[in-house]
Design an enzyme around this catalytic site. Structure first.
Site, PDB file in Angstrom:
ATOM      1  N   GLU A  40      55.040  38.617  37.508  1.00  0.00           N
ATOM      2  CA  GLU A  40      53.860  39.242  37.385  1.00  0.00           C
ATOM      3  C   GLU A  40      53.966  40.525  37.987  1.00  0.00           C
ATOM      4  OE1 GLU A  40      51.317  36.421  39.145  1.00  0.00           O
ATOM      5  OE2 GLU A  40      51.269  34.969  37.695  1.00  0.00           O
ATOM      6  N   ASP A  48      43.604  39.229  46.869  1.00  0.00           N
ATOM      7  CA  ASP A  48      44.872  39.133  47.688  1.00  0.00           C
ATOM      8  C   ASP A  48      44.585  38.486  49.091  1.00  0.00           C
ATOM      9  OD1 ASP A  48      46.852  39.488  45.525  1.00  0.00           O
ATOM     10  OD2 ASP A  48      45.719  41.162  45.146  1.00  0.00           O
TER      11      ASP A  48
END
Length: 235
Positions: A36, A47
């Site tokens: 990724e 995140d």
């Protein structure tokens, strides 16, 4: 077809430095089963603190990728002004698809736009679902024949909360028995990775745990991946 069980790695493009990034990506060949490739974002809202900080530290993205199947990972919020540019970039880099953690959380009504751009650029759909997801949506995503559906285990990357994560993997397996299921967020040890595969995941992704080690030493980070890989192969 992705390997089962598979090891995936998330790394922000060009982080922690151009040299370390290139060395890390080169060292992933033969070690990781999919990659990724993170796109730096001004607002990486899903995140955790460590990766949010890493987004601010990237001075210039580096788009090197390993030989393993690669997926660009970014935020739909950043791309939705000119979304075609994102998918064209993915195709030009030889990526297999585009993964957008916020698409189905914040912009579910724009799923059809994502699918259209995916098809037009010869890419495979890939989806992120949060720990609480509508079962009907999961079935719809499975019907689109994605490369994988990524189940986020916690609220943000690298942050572990006291929830029964294996339950979510098992539910998704029942809803989409033929789809490759990826589990991620706070996968920080070989034992945890193996536990998720035993619960029904086809692959796991490590991000924060890998990046913490990479910030110190490339060799240490790659050795950690080798340990996780061995735990999966030993199942």
């Amino acid at each position: 077809m992705l390997r089962r069980p598979g090891l995936g790695v998330y790394l922000l493009a060009g982080w922690p430095s151009e040299k370390a990034y290139r060395e890390a990506v080169a060292g992933m060949d033969g070690l990781v089963d999919f990659f990724e490739l993170g796109i730096p974002s001004p607002n990486p809202k899903y995140d955790g603190p460590f990766i949010r900080k890493a987004h601010r530290e990237v001075s210039a993205p580096v788009w090197d990728k390993p030989s393993a199947p690669t997926y660009l990972m970014g935020y739909w919020e950043d791309a939705r002004g000119r979304p075609a540019d994102l998918f064209e970039r993915a195709a030009s880099l030889g990526a297999r698809g585009v993964l957008l953690p916020d698409l189905l959380i914040d912009f579910p009504e724009e799923l059809d736009i994502y699918l259209k751009l995916t098809r037009e650029n010869g890419l495979a759909p890939v989806f992120f679902l949060p720990s609480k997801f509508p079962y009907a949506l999961a079935k719809r995503l499975a019907a689109s024949q994605p490369d994988f559906i990524y189940i986020g285990l916690y609220a943000a990357t690298g942050i572990e909360l006291p929830v029964y994560v294996e339950r979510n993997v098992k539910i998704m397996r029942e809803l989409a028995p033929d789809v490759y299921i990826v589990a991620g967020f706070a996968v920080d040890s070989p034992a945890k990775a193996a536990k998720l595969v035993r619960a029904g995941a086809d692959g796991v992704v490590v991000g924060t745990a890998f990046m913490r080690r990479l910030q110190k030493d490339v060799r240490e980070a790659l050795a950690f991946l080798a340990e996780v890989k061995k735990a999966l192969l030993d199942l």
